[in-house]
Design a protein around this motif. Sequence first.
Motif, PDB file in Angstrom:
ATOM      1  N   SER A 257       0.894  -1.036   0.056  1.00  0.00           N
ATOM      2  CA  SER A 257      -0.205  -0.087  -0.173  1.00  0.00           C
ATOM      3  C   SER A 257       0.772   1.475  -0.007  1.00  0.00           C
ATOM      4  CB  SER A 257      -0.650  -0.089   1.593  1.00  0.00           C
ATOM      5  OG  SER A 257      -1.458  -0.899   1.164  1.00  0.00           O
ATOM      6  N   LEU A 258       1.994   1.396   0.735  1.00  0.00           N
ATOM      7  CA  LEU A 258       2.684   2.382   1.056  1.00  0.00           C
ATOM      8  C   LEU A 258       3.671   2.825   0.256  1.00  0.00           C
ATOM      9  CD1 LEU A 258       3.031   2.089   4.821  1.00  0.00           C
ATOM     10  CD2 LEU A 258       1.759   3.580   3.952  1.00  0.00           C
ATOM     11  N   ASP A 259       4.601   1.643  -0.728  1.00  0.00           N
ATOM     12  CA  ASP A 259       5.564   2.024  -1.069  1.00  0.00           C
ATOM     13  C   ASP A 259       4.787   2.852  -3.110  1.00  0.00           C
ATOM     14  OD1 ASP A 259       7.515   0.742   0.275  1.00  0.00           O
ATOM     15  OD2 ASP A 259       7.535  -1.416  -1.396  1.00  0.00           O
ATOM     16  N   PRO A 260       4.358   2.057  -3.322  1.00  0.00           N
ATOM     17  CA  PRO A 260       3.783   3.044  -4.652  1.00  0.00           C
ATOM     18  C   PRO A 260       3.562   5.107  -3.594  1.00  0.00           C
ATOM     19  CG  PRO A 260       1.995   0.896  -4.642  1.00  0.00           C
ATOM     20  CD  PRO A 260       3.399   1.813  -3.327  1.00  0.00           C
ATOM     21  N   LEU A 261       3.334   5.374  -2.706  1.00  0.00           N
ATOM     22  CA  LEU A 261       3.557   6.420  -2.259  1.00  0.00           C
ATOM     23  C   LEU A 261       4.576   7.405  -2.118  1.00  0.00           C
ATOM     24  CD1 LEU A 261       0.258   5.618   0.198  1.00  0.00           C
ATOM     25  CD2 LEU A 261       0.264   6.510  -2.090  1.00  0.00           C
ATOM     26  N   ILE A 262       5.819   6.853  -1.674  1.00  0.00           N
ATOM     27  CA  ILE A 262       6.594   6.851  -1.825  1.00  0.00           C
ATOM     28  C   ILE A 262       7.822   8.680  -2.989  1.00  0.00           C
ATOM     29  CG2 ILE A 262       9.302   6.471  -1.462  1.00  0.00           C
ATOM     30  CD1 ILE A 262       8.519   4.407  -0.711  1.00  0.00           C
ATOM     31  N   GLY A 263       7.179   9.274  -2.176  1.00  0.00           N
ATOM     32  CA  GLY A 263       7.653  10.656  -3.624  1.00  0.00           C
ATOM     33  C   GLY A 263       6.963  11.189  -4.156  1.00  0.00           C
TER      34      GLY A 263
ATOM     35  N   ASP B  50      -5.483   5.190   1.188  1.00  0.00           N
ATOM     36  CA  ASP B  50      -4.547   4.634   1.055  1.00  0.00           C
ATOM     37  C   ASP B  50      -4.245   3.261   1.818  1.00  0.00           C
ATOM     38  OD1 ASP B  50      -4.402   5.469  -1.638  1.00  0.00           O
ATOM     39  OD2 ASP B  50      -3.044   7.361  -0.031  1.00  0.00           O
ATOM     40  N   LEU B  51      -4.085   3.585   3.253  1.00  0.00           N
ATOM     41  CA  LEU B  51      -4.183   1.763   3.943  1.00  0.00           C
ATOM     42  C   LEU B  51      -4.980   1.392   4.983  1.00  0.00           C
ATOM     43  CD1 LEU B  51      -1.257   0.595   5.058  1.00  0.00           C
ATOM     44  CD2 LEU B  51      -0.314   2.112   6.639  1.00  0.00           C
TER      45      LEU B  51
END
Length: 405
Positions: free
Chosen positions: A128-134, A143-144
């Motif tokens: 859930s979180l990795d695609p939101l980095i940056g 998202d989570l």
Amino acid sequence: MAMSTDTEAHDVEDVYYDPYDVVLNANPYPMFGRLREEAPLYYNAQHDFYALSRFDDVDKGLVDHATFSSARGIILELIKANLDIPPGLLIMEDPPIHDIHRKLLARMFTPRKIAALETQIRDFCAESLDPLIGTGHIDFVADLGAQMPMKVISMLLGIPEDDQEFIRDHTNRQMRTEAGKPMDHEHGLATGEIFAAYIDWRAEHPSDDIMTELLNVEFVDETGATRRLTRDELLIYLNVVAGAGNETTTRLIGWAGKVLAEHPDQRRELVDDPALIPQAIEELLRFEPPAPHAARYVARDVSFHGQTVPEGSVMMMLIGAACHDPRQFGSDSEEFNIHRPLRQHLAFSVGTHFCLGSALARLEGRVALEELLKRFPEWDVDLANARLSPTSTVRGWESMPASTP
């Protein structure tokens, strides 16, 4: 026994609590404080219910199932509707039948089974979180909070990934109310027909999941007969697990996003020392309990603060008020403090109905915070665009958008 005419103790002018009042529920704590001090036994004439708000009263009341029964429902409008509650709806039962059904489900939530889920929960958080980095933004709920608990409970139940969102939305819809209105109890007690196809399929294709285990478990029922669960009982069990497993952890994660943004110094401490996170989860649950009240049917006359509550009444146990009671939590009980000495709170209830999934919720909360803070040590919430959930039974955010540096 009729209501005492001496109403001063609980009918204090302008002290008012209404579980359907949208404005009040946006921040109920000032009124909760007044209830605790000015009307510790409160009576609402409009909706015809009593309410307890002090920690000791709520704590004792939740434990005393002989006086305060769950068998007619645990939501004000369900008790008022006087419905026949189908068997197996665990949260709406009293001992001894409750204990039989609970024991069956407890097998699914042993500490060993819960601990074994940690790696998968971490993987779901990363997904859930990795695609939101940056990207510069995150919505703690969309998202989570609405994703990871759904994946965990679906994995436990053996629900295929393609159908998980449908199941989650269906079970959540059953808890939904229109803002300011009671729950539509006609549709609020579905027997979990949505799971029927999975049960039939799983009977032919056993696996290592709760559904298979429940299909095959033998138990001694309240009549003394040894048997397996009926299909209807099984459907209700699955509905209970799916609903309870999604909604409250989703709300906990939403609150974490808001409360930690408002306390950046404490958030920084958690980033620097993740060993503090389990204690922070307990404080979040105390500070913003996702289930702020539970209703009970009063099975016999009972007295509080010099007043008699007659048999047949409805009592609201105000968990949110009890969790902020300075008698239990000290003079700073209205403040968020991750270093607060651990004292019993009531966010998971207590006694017979202590939340079966509490260990799972705590694990999900801890891992979610660890993974969040690892990737996003800072954020600012966008409260103007956040949306409070419209349910009267669960208090939390439908959406909690934030910007990340």
